[in-house]
Design a protein around this motif. Structure first.
Motif, PDB file in Angstrom:
ATOM      1  N   ALA A 103       0.831  -1.205   0.000  1.00  0.00           N
ATOM      2  CA  ALA A 103       0.000   0.000   0.000  1.00  0.00           C
ATOM      3  C   ALA A 103       0.862   1.250   0.000  1.00  0.00           C
ATOM      4  O   ALA A 103       0.461   2.296  -0.529  1.00  0.00           O
ATOM      5  CB  ALA A 103      -0.927  -0.006   1.212  1.00  0.00           C
ATOM      6  N   GLN A 104       2.064   1.167   0.587  1.00  0.00           N
ATOM      7  CA  GLN A 104       2.948   2.337   0.640  1.00  0.00           C
ATOM      8  C   GLN A 104       3.432   2.772  -0.736  1.00  0.00           C
ATOM      9  O   GLN A 104       3.849   3.913  -0.928  1.00  0.00           O
ATOM     10  CB  GLN A 104       4.166   2.043   1.525  1.00  0.00           C
ATOM     11  CG  GLN A 104       3.848   1.680   2.958  1.00  0.00           C
ATOM     12  CD  GLN A 104       2.870   2.626   3.608  1.00  0.00           C
ATOM     13  OE1 GLN A 104       3.081   3.837   3.615  1.00  0.00           O
ATOM     14  NE2 GLN A 104       1.786   2.089   4.135  1.00  0.00           N
ATOM     15  N   PHE A 105       3.381   1.867  -1.703  1.00  0.00           N
ATOM     16  CA  PHE A 105       3.883   2.204  -3.033  1.00  0.00           C
ATOM     17  C   PHE A 105       3.019   3.248  -3.730  1.00  0.00           C
ATOM     18  O   PHE A 105       3.495   3.952  -4.617  1.00  0.00           O
ATOM     19  CB  PHE A 105       3.956   0.940  -3.902  1.00  0.00           C
ATOM     20  CG  PHE A 105       5.178   0.098  -3.670  1.00  0.00           C
ATOM     21  CD1 PHE A 105       6.255   0.155  -4.541  1.00  0.00           C
ATOM     22  CD2 PHE A 105       5.262  -0.760  -2.587  1.00  0.00           C
ATOM     23  CE1 PHE A 105       7.385  -0.621  -4.339  1.00  0.00           C
ATOM     24  CE2 PHE A 105       6.384  -1.546  -2.369  1.00  0.00           C
ATOM     25  CZ  PHE A 105       7.454  -1.475  -3.245  1.00  0.00           C
ATOM     26  N   SER A 106       1.754   3.333  -3.373  1.00  0.00           N
ATOM     27  CA  SER A 106       0.847   4.244  -4.081  1.00  0.00           C
ATOM     28  C   SER A 106      -0.146   4.839  -3.096  1.00  0.00           C
ATOM     29  O   SER A 106      -1.088   4.173  -2.669  1.00  0.00           O
ATOM     30  CB  SER A 106       0.103   3.486  -5.191  1.00  0.00           C
ATOM     31  OG  SER A 106      -0.814   4.322  -5.858  1.00  0.00           O
ATOM     32  N   THR A 148      16.580  20.979   2.189  1.00  0.00           N
ATOM     33  CA  THR A 148      15.253  21.420   2.623  1.00  0.00           C
ATOM     34  C   THR A 148      14.219  21.319   1.505  1.00  0.00           C
ATOM     35  O   THR A 148      13.074  21.739   1.689  1.00  0.00           O
ATOM     36  CB  THR A 148      15.302  22.880   3.119  1.00  0.00           C
ATOM     37  OG1 THR A 148      15.796  23.719   2.071  1.00  0.00           O
ATOM     38  CG2 THR A 148      16.190  23.007   4.345  1.00  0.00           C
ATOM     39  N   SER A 149      14.596  20.764   0.364  1.00  0.00           N
ATOM     40  CA  SER A 149      13.633  20.669  -0.732  1.00  0.00           C
ATOM     41  C   SER A 149      12.534  19.673  -0.386  1.00  0.00           C
ATOM     42  O   SER A 149      12.757  18.683   0.323  1.00  0.00           O
ATOM     43  CB  SER A 149      14.324  20.260  -2.038  1.00  0.00           C
ATOM     44  OG  SER A 149      14.550  18.862  -2.091  1.00  0.00           O
ATOM     45  N   LEU A 150      11.356  19.932  -0.894  1.00  0.00           N
ATOM     46  CA  LEU A 150      10.224  19.049  -0.628  1.00  0.00           C
ATOM     47  C   LEU A 150      10.433  17.691  -1.278  1.00  0.00           C
ATOM     48  O   LEU A 150      10.077  16.653  -0.712  1.00  0.00           O
ATOM     49  CB  LEU A 150       8.935  19.699  -1.136  1.00  0.00           C
ATOM     50  CG  LEU A 150       8.601  21.066  -0.532  1.00  0.00           C
ATOM     51  CD1 LEU A 150       7.317  21.618  -1.131  1.00  0.00           C
ATOM     52  CD2 LEU A 150       8.487  20.983   0.987  1.00  0.00           C
ATOM     53  N   GLU A 151      11.029  17.694  -2.467  1.00  0.00           N
ATOM     54  CA  GLU A 151      11.266  16.428  -3.164  1.00  0.00           C
ATOM     55  C   GLU A 151      12.251  15.550  -2.394  1.00  0.00           C
ATOM     56  O   GLU A 151      12.107  14.325  -2.353  1.00  0.00           O
ATOM     57  CB  GLU A 151      11.791  16.695  -4.573  1.00  0.00           C
ATOM     58  CG  GLU A 151      10.781  17.323  -5.511  1.00  0.00           C
ATOM     59  CD  GLU A 151      10.743  18.837  -5.420  1.00  0.00           C
ATOM     60  OE1 GLU A 151      10.015  19.461  -6.209  1.00  0.00           O
ATOM     61  OE2 GLU A 151      11.455  19.401  -4.554  1.00  0.00           O
ATOM     62  N   CYS A 152      13.241  16.177  -1.797  1.00  0.00           N
ATOM     63  CA  CYS A 152      14.221  15.440  -0.993  1.00  0.00           C
ATOM     64  C   CYS A 152      13.523  14.702   0.147  1.00  0.00           C
ATOM     65  O   CYS A 152      13.787  13.523   0.412  1.00  0.00           O
ATOM     66  CB  CYS A 152      15.260  16.416  -0.458  1.00  0.00           C
ATOM     67  SG  CYS A 152      16.503  15.696   0.618  1.00  0.00           S
ATOM     68  N   GLN A 153      12.608  15.394   0.815  1.00  0.00           N
ATOM     69  CA  GLN A 153      11.865  14.779   1.915  1.00  0.00           C
ATOM     70  C   GLN A 153      10.940  13.679   1.407  1.00  0.00           C
ATOM     71  O   GLN A 153      10.791  12.624   2.042  1.00  0.00           O
ATOM     72  CB  GLN A 153      11.045  15.847   2.642  1.00  0.00           C
ATOM     73  CG  GLN A 153      10.423  15.368   3.942  1.00  0.00           C
ATOM     74  CD  GLN A 153      11.448  15.222   5.050  1.00  0.00           C
ATOM     75  OE1 GLN A 153      12.017  16.194   5.508  1.00  0.00           O
ATOM     76  NE2 GLN A 153      11.686  13.990   5.484  1.00  0.00           N
ATOM     77  N   ILE A 154      10.313  13.903   0.254  1.00  0.00           N
ATOM     78  CA  ILE A 154       9.402  12.910  -0.317  1.00  0.00           C
ATOM     79  C   ILE A 154      10.144  11.613  -0.618  1.00  0.00           C
ATOM     80  O   ILE A 154       9.682  10.518  -0.268  1.00  0.00           O
ATOM     81  CB  ILE A 154       8.731  13.466  -1.591  1.00  0.00           C
ATOM     82  CG1 ILE A 154       7.692  14.538  -1.221  1.00  0.00           C
ATOM     83  CG2 ILE A 154       8.063  12.348  -2.394  1.00  0.00           C
ATOM     84  CD1 ILE A 154       7.132  15.293  -2.414  1.00  0.00           C
ATOM     85  N   VAL A 155      11.290  11.720  -1.279  1.00  0.00           N
ATOM     86  CA  VAL A 155      12.059  10.526  -1.637  1.00  0.00           C
ATOM     87  C   VAL A 155      12.447   9.745  -0.385  1.00  0.00           C
ATOM     88  O   VAL A 155      12.257   8.521  -0.299  1.00  0.00           O
ATOM     89  CB  VAL A 155      13.319  10.915  -2.444  1.00  0.00           C
ATOM     90  CG1 VAL A 155      14.255   9.725  -2.582  1.00  0.00           C
ATOM     91  CG2 VAL A 155      12.925  11.437  -3.818  1.00  0.00           C
ATOM     92  N   SER A 174       6.277   8.779  -7.660  1.00  0.00           N
ATOM     93  CA  SER A 174       6.911  10.097  -7.573  1.00  0.00           C
ATOM     94  C   SER A 174       8.421   9.960  -7.712  1.00  0.00           C
ATOM     95  O   SER A 174       9.071  10.737  -8.421  1.00  0.00           O
ATOM     96  CB  SER A 174       6.583  10.767  -6.232  1.00  0.00           C
ATOM     97  OG  SER A 174       5.212  11.035  -6.109  1.00  0.00           O
ATOM     98  N   VAL A 175       8.989   8.969  -7.033  1.00  0.00           N
ATOM     99  CA  VAL A 175      10.430   8.727  -7.117  1.00  0.00           C
ATOM    100  C   VAL A 175      10.815   8.376  -8.550  1.00  0.00           C
ATOM    101  O   VAL A 175      11.851   8.826  -9.062  1.00  0.00           O
ATOM    102  CB  VAL A 175      10.849   7.609  -6.145  1.00  0.00           C
ATOM    103  CG1 VAL A 175      12.352   7.352  -6.219  1.00  0.00           C
ATOM    104  CG2 VAL A 175      10.441   7.957  -4.711  1.00  0.00           C
TER     105      VAL A 175
END
Length: 534
Positions: A57-60, A115-122, A81-82
């Motif tokens: 479930a974490q994949f999507s 501090t980028s949002l994408e960095c945190q998302i990945v 997203s990754v």
């Protein structure tokens, strides 16, 4: 004072661990404590199965990082997203920097800020999978003889190995020659509680890969036993023996352990055939496709349902950003294109040439109605039409496409490269594959088979979130010259050793993890400077 390690605190408060809701209450409605959950999981296999389901479930998920980021991002929907971030970071997925493009940070590398949002998302997305996988592994004795438990444990170990393989290639340079360098914190079911209390330092690249290979070796052994006892996956969202072998093949390729990669890829092909999986032929891919796990060549994928929140959102999903033939952001951002120089290397006799619009804005793979649609939307040359819309319904806003995580064609390409690099006849394997399934007139003219396979991988696996790993393991760097990138300020020629290629550890992680300090951060680098497009 630092708070508890982010892996156990921030993730738990920020992520919706879908699939575990039934562990929060008893049938009578009474609340179940954490200790009681552990006991229930041990005695009731349905509860362990819920934890297995939670992994995948974490994949999507719809904006899983909303709590951590304190806002909703329309490029925040789990592992896809990754996939998008890494593809756009590279050379081969081209897009325009405009108000509808959510991957601008990946185009210009401003995503490489701590501090980028994408960095945190990945970071969060991959460790969410690891956390869920550890929750399964901690409940099952590795020596179990129960086939169901063997299968469940294989899912946890396989998913954990996959996640660490991804992280290892984003936060450090390739395995070969960098074995002693710091990678990522290595958290397993054995140390997760201690890590939550005391933090966890970065492990070396060697240690992370040792854990990956150990997990996969164990997963393969468990799946052999479980499947021989009749325990099989319910659908392709889960890891089968073929997928476990496929993950081994990827990992050994990344490690430059070519003989082992060739064996693993061969095992994956054989196991896939036993599961009824085979390469898609020319008549299968001479039209937009790659949208459902039911396609015969998919080994592993993210299964998306029409009722999923990411689908009901309309636009916060992978097809919205990637798809040209459905409704979504791509309709307004101009879509995603293939690198022009790469496109021009595809022979006209290759069926894959039609996966993108040509210089005349047409594709031989499109029907009249499909061609009319892309013309009406004004898509530019080299726009992708590889991926079909959901149920093949043009302009649909129901973006419930499944997402490919592994196709059997990749295994043939791994096998060819690995054979060539270990003194075997990889050229024949490559020629046989391409002539049978993609271009019957194909001839290998390059004496460097590894380089030729790299070209074939760039074409075959375009847009499937794998190209970045090739750039890193082959020390390619990022060279966008002559690629058709529309924005002059995003044409780069980045050296393969430039620290900008590495993702930084999120600042939030360093602040929360007691075992990390600013000194543990990856080397800083300025954003790349544009170069002339020649």
């Amino acid at each position: 004072m630092k708070t508890k390690y982010i892996f156990a605190s921030l993730l738990l408060s920020s992520f919706a661990f879908t699939g575990c809701e039934d562990m929060d209450t008893l049938p009578e409605g009474n609340v179940v404590t954490s200790n009681q959950k552990d006991e229930i999981g041990k005695i009731d296999p349905t509860k362990v199965e819920a934890r297995v389901n939670a992994i995948f479930a974490q994949f999507s998920l719809m904006t899983p990082n909303k709590g951590a980021l304190q806002l909703e991002r329309h490029n925040d929907f789990g592992y896809p997203s990754v996939m998008l971030f890494t593809d756009v970071n590279g050379n081969d997925v081209v897009s325009d920097d405009n108000g509808y493009n959510w991957m601008t940070g990946e185009l210009d590398y401003t995503d490489r800020s701590q501090t980028s949002l994408e960095c945190q998302i990945v970071w969060n997305d991959m460790y969410a999978i690891i956390y869920a996988a550890n929750n399964v592994a901690k409940e099952i004795d590795a020596a179990t003889s129960d086939a169901t438990e063997q299968y469940f444990l294989s899912q946890g170990l396989g998913a954990r190995a996959f996640s660490y393989w991804v992280l290892a290639q984003l936060f450090q340079f390739n395995y070969k020659g960098n074995e002693s360098k710091p990678c990522v914190p290595l958290i397993t079911d054995k140390n997760m509680e201690a890590a939550a209390d005391n933090g966890c330092p970065r492990s070396t690249v060697q240690d992370v890969y040792t854990q990956i290979t150990t997990d996969l070796t164990t997963a393969v052994d468990l799946l052999k036993k479980a499947e021989s006892a009749g325990e099989e996956r319910k659908d392709k969202r889960y890891i089968s023996l073929a997928v476990a072998y496929g993950l081994q093949a990827r990992v050994y390729l990344s490690m430059h352990e070519y003989a082992q990669a060739a064996i693993a890829a061969g095992n994956a092909i054989e196991a896939a055939a036993n599961e009824g999986i085979s390469p898609a032929g020319m008549t299968d891919v001479n039209k937009p496709t790659f949208w459902t796990v039911s396609e015969k060549n998919w080994m592993w994928g993210i299964i998306v349902n029409e009722t999923d929140e990411i689908v009901s959102s309309g636009i916060v999903n992978w097809p919205s950003h990637m798809g040209s033939l459905n409704f979504g952001y791509a309709n307004f951002s101009g879509g995603l294109q293939i690198n022009k120089d790469l496109y021009e290397q595809i022979p006209n006799t290759d069926v894959r040439k039609g996966w993108w619009l040509g210089g005349d804005l047409r594709s031989a793979n499109l029907s009249a109605s499909q061609q009319a649609m892309v013309t009406a939307y004004g898509y530019k040359a080299y726009t992708q039409v590889k991926f079909a819309p959901y149920n093949n319904v043009l302009e649909t806003s129901i973006n419930a496409n499944d997402i490919p995580l592994m196709r059997v064609e990749e295994m043939y390409l791994i096998k060819a490269e690995a054979e060539a690099m270990s003194g075997q006849d990889g050229k024949k394997t490559l020629t046989d594959f391409v002539t049978k399934y993609r271009n019957e007139k194909y001839v290998v003219n390059n004496s460097d088979i590894q380089e030729e396979v790299f070209l074939q991988r760039r074409i075959e696996l375009w847009g499937e979130g794998l190209n970045w790993f090739d750039l890193m393991r082959l020390n390619k760097g990022v060279d966008r010259r002559k690629g058709g990138f529309p924005n002059d300020n995003m044409i780069f020629n980045i050296a393969p050793t430039d620290p900008i290629l590495l993702w930084p550890i999120p600042q939030a992680e360093i602040q929360a993890n007691q075992a990390l300090s600013a000194a543990d951060q990856n080397p800083t680098s300025t954003t790349p400077k544009p170069v002339e497009d020649k």
